[in-house]
Motif scaffolding. Sequence first.
Motif, PDB file in Angstrom:
ATOM      1  N   ASP A 199       0.914  -1.484  -0.023  1.00  0.00           N
ATOM      2  CA  ASP A 199       0.020  -0.137  -0.154  1.00  0.00           C
ATOM      3  C   ASP A 199       0.910   1.201  -0.021  1.00  0.00           C
ATOM      4  O   ASP A 199       0.889   2.020   0.926  1.00  0.00           O
ATOM      5  CB  ASP A 199      -1.204  -0.052   1.405  1.00  0.00           C
ATOM      6  N   ILE A 200       1.593   1.146  -1.120  1.00  0.00           N
ATOM      7  CA  ILE A 200       2.663   2.425  -0.973  1.00  0.00           C
ATOM      8  C   ILE A 200       2.134   3.914  -0.871  1.00  0.00           C
ATOM      9  O   ILE A 200       2.832   4.692  -0.289  1.00  0.00           O
ATOM     10  CB  ILE A 200       3.838   2.271  -2.705  1.00  0.00           C
ATOM     11  N   GLN A 201       0.948   3.955  -1.557  1.00  0.00           N
ATOM     12  CA  GLN A 201       0.362   5.364  -1.240  1.00  0.00           C
ATOM     13  C   GLN A 201      -0.047   5.742   0.044  1.00  0.00           C
ATOM     14  O   GLN A 201      -0.338   7.063   0.245  1.00  0.00           O
ATOM     15  CB  GLN A 201      -1.148   5.275  -2.129  1.00  0.00           C
ATOM     16  N   MET A 202       0.209   4.893   0.987  1.00  0.00           N
ATOM     17  CA  MET A 202      -0.259   4.981   2.327  1.00  0.00           C
ATOM     18  C   MET A 202       1.116   5.152   3.369  1.00  0.00           C
ATOM     19  O   MET A 202       1.082   5.240   4.494  1.00  0.00           O
ATOM     20  CB  MET A 202      -1.036   3.975   2.909  1.00  0.00           C
ATOM     21  N   LYS A 203       2.035   5.195   2.749  1.00  0.00           N
ATOM     22  CA  LYS A 203       3.477   4.791   3.367  1.00  0.00           C
ATOM     23  C   LYS A 203       4.393   6.258   2.932  1.00  0.00           C
ATOM     24  O   LYS A 203       4.435   6.588   2.102  1.00  0.00           O
ATOM     25  CB  LYS A 203       4.123   3.521   2.933  1.00  0.00           C
ATOM     26  N   TYR A 204       5.186   6.291   4.029  1.00  0.00           N
ATOM     27  CA  TYR A 204       6.270   7.599   3.804  1.00  0.00           C
ATOM     28  C   TYR A 204       7.471   7.189   4.314  1.00  0.00           C
ATOM     29  O   TYR A 204       7.233   7.053   5.842  1.00  0.00           O
ATOM     30  CB  TYR A 204       5.577   8.868   4.283  1.00  0.00           C
TER      31      TYR A 204
END
Length: 332
Positions: A230-235
């Motif tokens: 879920d790369i769009q939710m990770k930083y």
Amino acid sequence: TKMDSSTSIAMADIEPGTVAKLDAVPVQLSNIQTGVGAAFYCEQGQRDHQEDRCLLIPDIAKMRAIEKWQFENEQDVRKQLSNISMACVFDGHSGVRCAQLLAQHLAGKLVTHKGFLKAGKNGIDAAIQDTFEEMDKEICETLALEKDGSGSTCVLTLFDGRKKLFTVANTGDSMCVLSRGGRAVRLHRLHRLGGGQGDVEERKRVEAAGGKVINSRVNGVLAISRAFGDIQMKYFGGGNGRNTGPVICSPDIHSEIITPMTEFAVIGTDGLWDTMDPQQVINFVRQRILKKEGPLQETAQLLCREALARGSVDNITALIVSFHLEKTSDQI
């Protein structure tokens, strides 16, 4: 047609003191040293694709991933590893790539961690925590390069046959349930934000990390608050390159001693638990074991189909692990 199953059996119908053991019930995979016999089944259900993956390693010492690995005290370490069994389920979403990467690489990375064979929070617990975070970072890097937005839950279980110690690590909303004398015992919470299973502290953590909870979903999209991928939710721009986004992979970890009354575990993706509660699942499996109604894999298969008959529309995976394998002549 809905199958006739043990799910309608009340606890009062279970004879007190009876222990469900695999006595001449064929299993898929087993480890005589640990006493583990196990089987699994995956059902695609009404979904267009099968995004569940599972992993069953009865003898960790025989893993291909560590065949050429050099350990200190090689002989002693491999003897210890031969007494450990591993079972995992991964429920992928928005694609299967993340779940597939976990199934391929998580076990090897964990077993070769320096703390894997050590006890307690500074040992196996730390090894699991470190491995999950390292694995998630590597997966997210791969997914970013491939422009893949998939993610996955994970329930990882370990059974140390020497110590009779069962360890469960959970990220997401898949679940592991024990049968203790026929009673269902949940070992961990689910990382959901709504549907009656919301977690106030988890919601606060998501919001503190800059996320929004909309309709019980992270940023109105993701139904679980912890996941791999879920790369769009990770930083990963925080200190030490660690993820500071609203969705994290950090697991809840629980360990307990398996007693003679703790019969088996059922590990399943949410497609199973959405239509059957833990006690219904335990009753279903337990009656078939007690009556020796066919191989354990058949029980896993029929359990998945019972969930379908009850209205599950998701992929379904059921993995059954018995802790008291008695006879081995019929094992396959």
